[in-house]
Scaffold this motif. Structure first.
Motif, PDB file in Angstrom:
ATOM      1  N   TRP A   1       0.806  -0.866   0.224  1.00  0.00           N
ATOM      2  CA  TRP A   1       0.058   0.151   0.156  1.00  0.00           C
ATOM      3  C   TRP A   1       0.564   1.542  -0.068  1.00  0.00           C
ATOM      4  O   TRP A   1       0.393   2.497  -0.576  1.00  0.00           O
ATOM      5  CB  TRP A   1      -1.328  -0.411   1.137  1.00  0.00           C
ATOM      6  CG  TRP A   1      -1.675   1.034   1.894  1.00  0.00           C
ATOM      7  CD1 TRP A   1      -2.009   1.984   2.542  1.00  0.00           C
ATOM      8  CD2 TRP A   1      -2.552   2.178   0.415  1.00  0.00           C
ATOM      9  NE1 TRP A   1      -2.342   2.707   3.051  1.00  0.00           N
ATOM     10  CE2 TRP A   1      -3.429   2.988   1.172  1.00  0.00           C
ATOM     11  CE3 TRP A   1      -3.707   1.723  -0.479  1.00  0.00           C
ATOM     12  CZ2 TRP A   1      -4.196   3.778   1.688  1.00  0.00           C
ATOM     13  CZ3 TRP A   1      -4.414   2.602  -1.029  1.00  0.00           C
ATOM     14  CH2 TRP A   1      -4.735   3.589  -0.342  1.00  0.00           C
ATOM     15  N   TYR A   2       1.779   1.216   1.292  1.00  0.00           N
ATOM     16  CA  TYR A   2       2.494   2.021   1.576  1.00  0.00           C
ATOM     17  C   TYR A   2       3.738   2.876  -0.213  1.00  0.00           C
ATOM     18  O   TYR A   2       4.181   3.325  -0.457  1.00  0.00           O
ATOM     19  CB  TYR A   2       3.654   2.301   2.186  1.00  0.00           C
ATOM     20  CG  TYR A   2       2.355   3.084   3.725  1.00  0.00           C
ATOM     21  CD1 TYR A   2       1.472   4.194   3.657  1.00  0.00           C
ATOM     22  CD2 TYR A   2       2.243   1.833   4.813  1.00  0.00           C
ATOM     23  CE1 TYR A   2       0.332   4.593   4.353  1.00  0.00           C
ATOM     24  CE2 TYR A   2       1.199   1.845   5.281  1.00  0.00           C
ATOM     25  CZ  TYR A   2       0.594   3.253   5.695  1.00  0.00           C
ATOM     26  OH  TYR A   2      -0.261   3.277   6.403  1.00  0.00           O
ATOM     27  N   ARG A   3       4.005   1.353  -0.742  1.00  0.00           N
ATOM     28  CA  ARG A   3       5.598   1.439  -1.838  1.00  0.00           C
ATOM     29  C   ARG A   3       4.992   1.188  -2.826  1.00  0.00           C
ATOM     30  O   ARG A   3       5.310   2.492  -3.535  1.00  0.00           O
ATOM     31  CB  ARG A   3       6.095  -0.473  -1.590  1.00  0.00           C
ATOM     32  CG  ARG A   3       7.287   0.020  -2.833  1.00  0.00           C
ATOM     33  CD  ARG A   3       8.633   0.389  -2.346  1.00  0.00           C
ATOM     34  NE  ARG A   3       9.587   1.010  -3.133  1.00  0.00           N
ATOM     35  CZ  ARG A   3       9.991   1.384  -4.579  1.00  0.00           C
ATOM     36  NH1 ARG A   3       8.936   2.611  -3.831  1.00  0.00           N
ATOM     37  NH2 ARG A   3      11.093   1.646  -4.817  1.00  0.00           N
TER      38      ARG A   3
ATOM     39  N   GLY B   1       9.462   5.326  -0.629  1.00  0.00           N
ATOM     40  CA  GLY B   1      10.757   4.514  -1.188  1.00  0.00           C
ATOM     41  C   GLY B   1      11.148   3.491  -0.142  1.00  0.00           C
ATOM     42  O   GLY B   1      11.765   2.497  -0.392  1.00  0.00           O
ATOM     43  N   THR B   2      11.018   4.132   1.027  1.00  0.00           N
ATOM     44  CA  THR B   2      11.960   3.239   2.278  1.00  0.00           C
ATOM     45  C   THR B   2      11.108   2.886   3.443  1.00  0.00           C
ATOM     46  O   THR B   2       9.879   2.929   3.453  1.00  0.00           O
ATOM     47  CB  THR B   2      12.923   3.840   3.012  1.00  0.00           C
ATOM     48  OG1 THR B   2      12.361   4.941   3.958  1.00  0.00           O
ATOM     49  CG2 THR B   2      13.856   5.558   1.982  1.00  0.00           C
TER      50      THR B   2
ATOM     51  N   SER C   1      11.092  -3.711  -3.655  1.00  0.00           N
ATOM     52  CA  SER C   1      11.202  -4.103  -2.586  1.00  0.00           C
ATOM     53  C   SER C   1      11.708  -1.961  -2.795  1.00  0.00           C
ATOM     54  O   SER C   1      12.779  -1.751  -3.076  1.00  0.00           O
ATOM     55  CB  SER C   1      12.335  -4.551  -2.231  1.00  0.00           C
ATOM     56  OG  SER C   1      12.922  -4.483  -0.773  1.00  0.00           O
ATOM     57  N   PRO C   2      11.226  -1.666  -1.339  1.00  0.00           N
ATOM     58  CA  PRO C   2      11.816  -0.298  -0.718  1.00  0.00           C
ATOM     59  C   PRO C   2      12.951  -0.972  -0.278  1.00  0.00           C
ATOM     60  O   PRO C   2      13.850  -1.886   0.104  1.00  0.00           O
ATOM     61  CB  PRO C   2      10.422  -0.202   0.315  1.00  0.00           C
ATOM     62  CG  PRO C   2      10.025  -1.101   0.930  1.00  0.00           C
ATOM     63  CD  PRO C   2      10.392  -2.302  -0.259  1.00  0.00           C
TER      64      PRO C   2
ATOM     65  N   VAL D   1       7.823   7.618   5.997  1.00  0.00           N
ATOM     66  CA  VAL D   1       8.305   6.272   6.044  1.00  0.00           C
ATOM     67  C   VAL D   1       7.643   5.774   7.421  1.00  0.00           C
ATOM     68  O   VAL D   1       7.789   5.687   8.216  1.00  0.00           O
ATOM     69  CB  VAL D   1       9.295   6.739   6.496  1.00  0.00           C
ATOM     70  CG1 VAL D   1      10.822   5.847   7.155  1.00  0.00           C
ATOM     71  CG2 VAL D   1      10.334   7.672   6.002  1.00  0.00           C
ATOM     72  N   PRO D   2       7.109   4.187   6.685  1.00  0.00           N
ATOM     73  CA  PRO D   2       6.243   3.557   7.107  1.00  0.00           C
ATOM     74  C   PRO D   2       7.293   3.282   8.527  1.00  0.00           C
ATOM     75  O   PRO D   2       8.433   2.404   7.955  1.00  0.00           O
ATOM     76  CB  PRO D   2       5.410   2.870   6.367  1.00  0.00           C
ATOM     77  CG  PRO D   2       5.701   3.498   5.063  1.00  0.00           C
ATOM     78  CD  PRO D   2       6.917   4.772   5.000  1.00  0.00           C
TER      79      PRO D   2
END
Length: 540
Positions: A317-319, A325-326, A367-368, A393-394
């Motif tokens: 969801w976040y990527r 990105g991280t 992959s982040p 940044v999650p």
């Protein structure tokens, strides 16, 4: 059911639903948000994902994505020994290393039987080292064990041994990986050759960095104890019997693992021997049982109650929807100091790809960048950026409710810091609140105008919390397997092969070629211009 691309489109459009969303309001307006957005396993491990920019609709769309990609079916294929690592034409069976599974065969070979036989051999060896029945060349018990490996043959056992230090009652464990001679030299500086055992971890027994360190360690033993000593001071975690014997190690001290065990998934195999020596075979079995419990959970729990699937879904969801990105891994447990580095390899070596299984480019980034540090140290380093930086940044926070062997006062302070960071990231601090506070302190209006923006925190920063009772061997096994399955599920969604690492192989090939040039002093055709400058510095 909608296609994958349609679902991705739905998720992208759904993001607009959060234009006016803030966690501060979401948590205040819904007293049951934690109950709806948390998962508990075995009564002592909880994933709290209530502090994310999500709704029930988000989870429904993500669940459809997982169903369309047949994540559960792909996992069943993996556990059954089917060839899912297609570029190397290999099965992927680290789950079989945990034991307690039905018979699995690969190319007609009973994998389950082989795993048990090797496990019993290396656990017996671990017991012998621990109780002193396996002794040194000078007939002394070993006080120190040095694991010589790199990559998964180092990061996994190093991280686990450190994490379970509170459960350690065996010889002192040390780890050497870097080919830089300072790493081995610093390790050996205070060790006694007469009571030091080396474990050389290399599947092929040809890994350049590992074998360079192994030869240096052998010379250290020989220079003190004589040419006949290495056989008593070395064991091999390898499959290359000829090379092991040529080094001077009996095959009785060679413990195999298989080509269907990737390095970053190998701590459950003989690569875990230093762990077994440190904590003992019984606790090593508890470590395996924890991973086995998470395997069963991943295979059977429905999506909304499935920890690995939920963590994978949130990361996707976040990527891919929020372009993060991280991702930060933040264990509030000093013993998990090496956990972020371990997960960095697990995630980025597995899914750091641009090409799908079918050879075509992936349509969205995979992959982040995984990074992090143990709390509370990180609070005095990069947390400023987490709170007020431009990038979202999650974060995954991890903490035990009970310490292993720390004082209760210190652990309560650790708990308070962890929970405070999660709350601060979610709620932030509004400018209105800041202005009111500064005014109450008697600050003038013009100064408030200058200072308030600097003390304002947007909040609304997403975090997950993994809260567990205590960091036992069983719990650590569950945590590692949790992230393994998270990475697997993400790889299935992205359509990449999570089990090859050709980028690593390219570096090895080029290093071997350049080594020849450096040793001969003759520049090769493909060497960079800096080669000549390098050689001039060496000449001086």
């Amino acid at each position: 059911m909608a296609s994958m691309e349609v679902l991705w489109g739905d998720l992208l459009r759904h993001r607009a639903d959060f234009d006016k969303f803030h966690l501060r309001s979401a948590l205040a307006d819904d007293p049951y948000r934690f109950n709806r957005y948390s998962i508990e396993m075995e009564g002592d491990l909880t994933l709290d994902y209530s502090r994310h920019r999500i709704s029930d609709k988000t989870l429904l769309l993500l669940e459809s994505l997982f169903e369309q990609a047949e994540v559960r079916g792909r996992f069943a294929d993996m556990c059954a020994g089917k060839i899912i690592n297609e570029t190397e034409h290999r099965a992927v069976l680290h789950t079989a290393l945990r034991g307690g599974v039905d018979e699995v065969s690969v190319n007609g070979q009973n994998v389950t039987k082989d795993v048990e036989e090797v496990k019993q051999r290396f656990l017996a060896f671990a017991s012998g080292v621990r109780d002193g029945t396996i002794r040194s060349h000078t007939d002394e018990a070993f006080t120190d064990v040095v694991n010589v490996g790199i990559g998964g043959s180092d990061l996994g056992p190093r991280m686990v041994t450190q994490a379970l230090k509170g459960w350690t009652d065996g010889p002192n464990a040390h780890f050497v990986s870097n080919v830089d001679g300072a790493h081995l030299g610093d390790c050996l500086e205070n060790l006694n050759p007469a009571t030091t055992l080396f474990l050389v971890a290399s599947k092929t027994f040809t890994t350049q960095e590992t074998m360079a360190n192994a030869r240096a360690a052998r010379n250290w033993i020989v220079s003190t104890l004589g040419e006949d000593a290495p056989g008593a001071h070395f064991a091999a975690l390898s499959t290359n019997a000829d090379a092991v014997q040529a080094f001077g190690i009996s095959t009785e001290r060679m413990f195999e693992f298989w080509d269907w065990v990737g390095g970053r998934y190998s701590v459950w195999s003989a690569i875990g021997l230093p762990v077994a020596i440190a904590i003992g075979p019984e606790r090593f079995e508890e470590f395996l049982s924890g991973a086995r419990a998470m395997d069963e959970h991943f295979a059977t729990a429905p999506f909304r109650a499935n920890m690995p699937m939920m963590m994978a879904a949130l990361s996707l969801w976040y990527r891919n929807i929020w372009a993060c990105g991280t991702q930060a891994i933040l264990p509030y447990d000093q013993r998990l100091e090496n956990f972020p580095a371990f997960l960095q390899q697990l995630d980025m070596e597995s899914n750091g790809k641009m090409v799908r299984q079918n050879g075509k480019p992936i349509s969205r980034p995979a992959s982040p960048v995984i990074w992090g540090s143990a709390g509370t140290n990180g609070q005095h380093a990069f947390y400023q950026s987490l709170h007020q930086g431009a990038d979202m940044v999650p974060c995954d926070f991890l903490i035990a409710a009970k310490p292993t062997d720390a004082s209760e006062d210190q652990h309560e302070m650790l708990l308070a810091n962890c929970l405070a960071q999660i709350e601060a990231l979610a709620f932030g601090r509004s400018e209105e609140n800041v202005r009111a506070q500064l005014a109450a302190e008697g600050m003038s209006d013009d100064k408030i105008d200058r200072i308030a923006p600097h003390r304002t925190f947007a909040g609304n920063r997403p975090t997950s919390l993994l809260l567990y009772e205590q960091l036992t061997p069983h719990m650590l096994g569950r945590l590692i397997a949790l992230y393994e399955h998270k990475v697997f599920a993400q790889g299935v969604i992205w359509g990449v092969n999570s089990f090859d690492q050709w980028g690593v192989e390219l570096g090895k090939v080029m290093a071997n070629r350049l080594l020849g040039s450096i040793q001969s002093g003759e520049k090769g055709e493909e060497d960079p211009a800096v080669f000549q400058r390098l050689m001039s510095y060496r000449a001086d």
